[in-house]
Write a protein that holds these residues in place. Structure first.
Motif, PDB file in Angstrom:
ATOM      1  N   CYS A 177       1.157  -0.930   0.723  1.00  0.00           N
ATOM      2  CA  CYS A 177       0.079   0.359   0.048  1.00  0.00           C
ATOM      3  C   CYS A 177       0.573   1.398  -0.088  1.00  0.00           C
ATOM      4  CB  CYS A 177      -0.927   0.005   1.262  1.00  0.00           C
ATOM      5  SG  CYS A 177      -2.085   1.394   1.476  1.00  0.00           S
ATOM      6  N   ALA A 178       0.617   1.951  -0.854  1.00  0.00           N
ATOM      7  CA  ALA A 178       1.938   3.006  -1.055  1.00  0.00           C
ATOM      8  C   ALA A 178       0.650   4.535  -1.040  1.00  0.00           C
ATOM      9  CB  ALA A 178       1.906   3.341  -2.893  1.00  0.00           C
ATOM     10  N   ALA A 179       1.401   5.361   0.091  1.00  0.00           N
ATOM     11  CA  ALA A 179       0.053   6.385   0.213  1.00  0.00           C
ATOM     12  C   ALA A 179       1.157   7.722   0.371  1.00  0.00           C
ATOM     13  CB  ALA A 179       0.632   5.944   2.178  1.00  0.00           C
ATOM     14  N   SER A 180       0.473   8.628  -0.354  1.00  0.00           N
ATOM     15  CA  SER A 180       0.351   9.949  -0.177  1.00  0.00           C
ATOM     16  C   SER A 180      -0.515  11.573  -0.044  1.00  0.00           C
ATOM     17  CB  SER A 180       0.612  10.048  -2.270  1.00  0.00           C
ATOM     18  OG  SER A 180      -0.172   9.756  -2.782  1.00  0.00           O
ATOM     19  N   GLY A 181       0.291  11.616   0.302  1.00  0.00           N
ATOM     20  CA  GLY A 181      -0.491  13.407   0.768  1.00  0.00           C
ATOM     21  C   GLY A 181      -0.918  13.287   2.938  1.00  0.00           C
ATOM     22  N   ILE A 182      -0.265  12.231   3.024  1.00  0.00           N
ATOM     23  CA  ILE A 182       0.019  12.406   4.779  1.00  0.00           C
ATOM     24  C   ILE A 182       1.639  12.301   4.673  1.00  0.00           C
ATOM     25  CG2 ILE A 182      -2.235  10.972   4.240  1.00  0.00           C
ATOM     26  CD1 ILE A 182      -0.548   8.354   5.334  1.00  0.00           C
ATOM     27  N   SER A 183       1.243  12.938   6.136  1.00  0.00           N
ATOM     28  CA  SER A 183       3.041  12.689   7.296  1.00  0.00           C
ATOM     29  C   SER A 183       2.768  10.955   7.748  1.00  0.00           C
ATOM     30  CB  SER A 183       3.026  13.834   7.660  1.00  0.00           C
ATOM     31  OG  SER A 183       3.002  14.876   7.685  1.00  0.00           O
ATOM     32  N   PHE A 184       3.398  10.232   6.540  1.00  0.00           N
ATOM     33  CA  PHE A 184       3.124   8.846   6.858  1.00  0.00           C
ATOM     34  C   PHE A 184       3.655   8.663   7.721  1.00  0.00           C
ATOM     35  CE2 PHE A 184       2.655   4.281   4.591  1.00  0.00           C
ATOM     36  CZ  PHE A 184       3.360   3.840   5.353  1.00  0.00           C
ATOM     37  N   SER A 185       4.876   8.113   8.787  1.00  0.00           N
ATOM     38  CA  SER A 185       5.244   7.816   9.774  1.00  0.00           C
ATOM     39  C   SER A 185       4.684   8.003  10.950  1.00  0.00           C
ATOM     40  CB  SER A 185       6.779   8.701   9.984  1.00  0.00           C
ATOM     41  OG  SER A 185       6.852  10.211  10.121  1.00  0.00           O
ATOM     42  N   ALA A 186       3.674   9.139  10.869  1.00  0.00           N
ATOM     43  CA  ALA A 186       3.083   9.646  12.205  1.00  0.00           C
ATOM     44  C   ALA A 186       1.328   8.323  12.404  1.00  0.00           C
ATOM     45  CB  ALA A 186       2.893  11.387  11.773  1.00  0.00           C
ATOM     46  N   TYR A 187       1.816   8.281  10.936  1.00  0.00           N
ATOM     47  CA  TYR A 187      -0.093   7.502  11.009  1.00  0.00           C
ATOM     48  C   TYR A 187       0.118   5.632  11.022  1.00  0.00           C
ATOM     49  CZ  TYR A 187      -2.388  10.941   9.143  1.00  0.00           C
ATOM     50  OH  TYR A 187      -3.374  11.816   8.347  1.00  0.00           O
ATOM     51  N   THR A 188      -1.088   4.996  12.126  1.00  0.00           N
ATOM     52  CA  THR A 188      -1.053   4.106  12.413  1.00  0.00           C
ATOM     53  C   THR A 188      -1.789   3.564  10.921  1.00  0.00           C
ATOM     54  OG1 THR A 188      -1.007   4.063  14.850  1.00  0.00           O
ATOM     55  CG2 THR A 188      -2.151   1.824  13.142  1.00  0.00           C
ATOM     56  N   MET A 189      -0.633   2.070  10.662  1.00  0.00           N
ATOM     57  CA  MET A 189      -0.946   1.805   8.730  1.00  0.00           C
ATOM     58  C   MET A 189      -1.621   0.244   9.198  1.00  0.00           C
ATOM     59  SD  MET A 189      -0.014   4.048   6.894  1.00  0.00           S
ATOM     60  CE  MET A 189      -1.389   3.311   5.244  1.00  0.00           C
ATOM     61  N   GLY A 190      -2.799   0.038   8.834  1.00  0.00           N
ATOM     62  CA  GLY A 190      -3.664  -1.057   8.785  1.00  0.00           C
ATOM     63  C   GLY A 190      -4.144  -1.323   7.794  1.00  0.00           C
ATOM     64  N   TRP A 191      -4.050  -2.980   7.442  1.00  0.00           N
ATOM     65  CA  TRP A 191      -4.996  -4.124   6.770  1.00  0.00           C
ATOM     66  C   TRP A 191      -6.129  -4.352   7.040  1.00  0.00           C
ATOM     67  CZ3 TRP A 191      -3.861  -3.879   1.009  1.00  0.00           C
ATOM     68  CH2 TRP A 191      -2.251  -3.443   1.394  1.00  0.00           C
ATOM     69  N   TYR A 192      -7.789  -4.786   6.412  1.00  0.00           N
ATOM     70  CA  TYR A 192      -8.813  -4.882   6.708  1.00  0.00           C
ATOM     71  C   TYR A 192      -9.414  -6.137   5.595  1.00  0.00           C
ATOM     72  CZ  TYR A 192      -8.700  -1.615  10.964  1.00  0.00           C
ATOM     73  OH  TYR A 192      -9.122  -0.553  11.686  1.00  0.00           O
ATOM     74  N   ARG A 193     -10.121  -6.622   5.394  1.00  0.00           N
ATOM     75  CA  ARG A 193     -10.829  -7.372   4.229  1.00  0.00           C
ATOM     76  C   ARG A 193     -11.953  -7.527   4.479  1.00  0.00           C
ATOM     77  NH1 ARG A 193      -7.649 -13.172   5.833  1.00  0.00           N
ATOM     78  NH2 ARG A 193      -8.856 -13.447   7.900  1.00  0.00           N
ATOM     79  N   GLN A 194     -12.979  -7.746   3.052  1.00  0.00           N
ATOM     80  CA  GLN A 194     -14.030  -7.839   3.408  1.00  0.00           C
ATOM     81  C   GLN A 194     -14.076  -8.954   2.216  1.00  0.00           C
ATOM     82  OE1 GLN A 194     -16.014  -4.698   2.301  1.00  0.00           O
ATOM     83  NE2 GLN A 194     -18.762  -5.330   3.434  1.00  0.00           N
ATOM     84  N   ALA A 195     -14.980 -10.310   2.781  1.00  0.00           N
ATOM     85  CA  ALA A 195     -15.527 -12.010   2.047  1.00  0.00           C
ATOM     86  C   ALA A 195     -16.614 -10.870   1.668  1.00  0.00           C
ATOM     87  CB  ALA A 195     -14.836 -12.939   3.206  1.00  0.00           C
ATOM     88  N   PRO A 196     -17.177 -11.104   0.760  1.00  0.00           N
ATOM     89  CA  PRO A 196     -18.753 -11.414   0.315  1.00  0.00           C
ATOM     90  C   PRO A 196     -19.409 -11.722   1.658  1.00  0.00           C
ATOM     91  CG  PRO A 196     -16.909 -12.478  -1.757  1.00  0.00           C
ATOM     92  CD  PRO A 196     -16.406 -12.037  -0.498  1.00  0.00           C
TER      93      PRO A 196
END
Length: 114
Positions: free
Chosen positions: A22-41
């Protein structure tokens, strides 16, 4: 303008591996908690893993020991290494950035099937 762009999804056999990015832009990336979520049908979106700005990691019980989250702050990128994949891991995987506001990517499909 904040953008989170996921990549790396695809079709894999049970027991196989994939690495999501996941490539991020437009935020101060190092300050953010980064996460992964998922959604099944037919199911609600669920938490998979996150990594805080100080690199503390947390995982859902269903993926603990099989998935690894990591971040590369100079590259503004978060990764999800997924090993020993199971059919029940099939879902659209979403990247999330959280601080005061929350941002979402568009999702990437992961299908685990023989």
């Amino acid at each position: 303008q904040v953008q989170l762009v996921e990549s790396g999804g695809g079709l894999v056999q049970p027991g196989g591996s994939l690495r999501l990015s996941c490539a991020a832009s437009g935020i101060s990336f190092s300050a953010y908690t980064m996460g992964w979520y998922r959604q099944a049908p037919g199911k609600q979106r669920e938490f998979v893993a996150h990594i805080t700005s100080s690199a503390v990691k947390n995982y859902a019980d269903s993926v603990n020991g099989r998935f690894t989250i990591s971040r590369d702050n100079p590259k503004n990128t978060v990764y999800l290494q997924m090993n020993s994949l199971k059919p029940e891991d099939t879902a659209v995987y979403y990247c999330n950035a959280a601080l005061v506001s929350r941002y979402w990517g568009q999702g990437t499909q992961v299908t685990v099937s023989s």
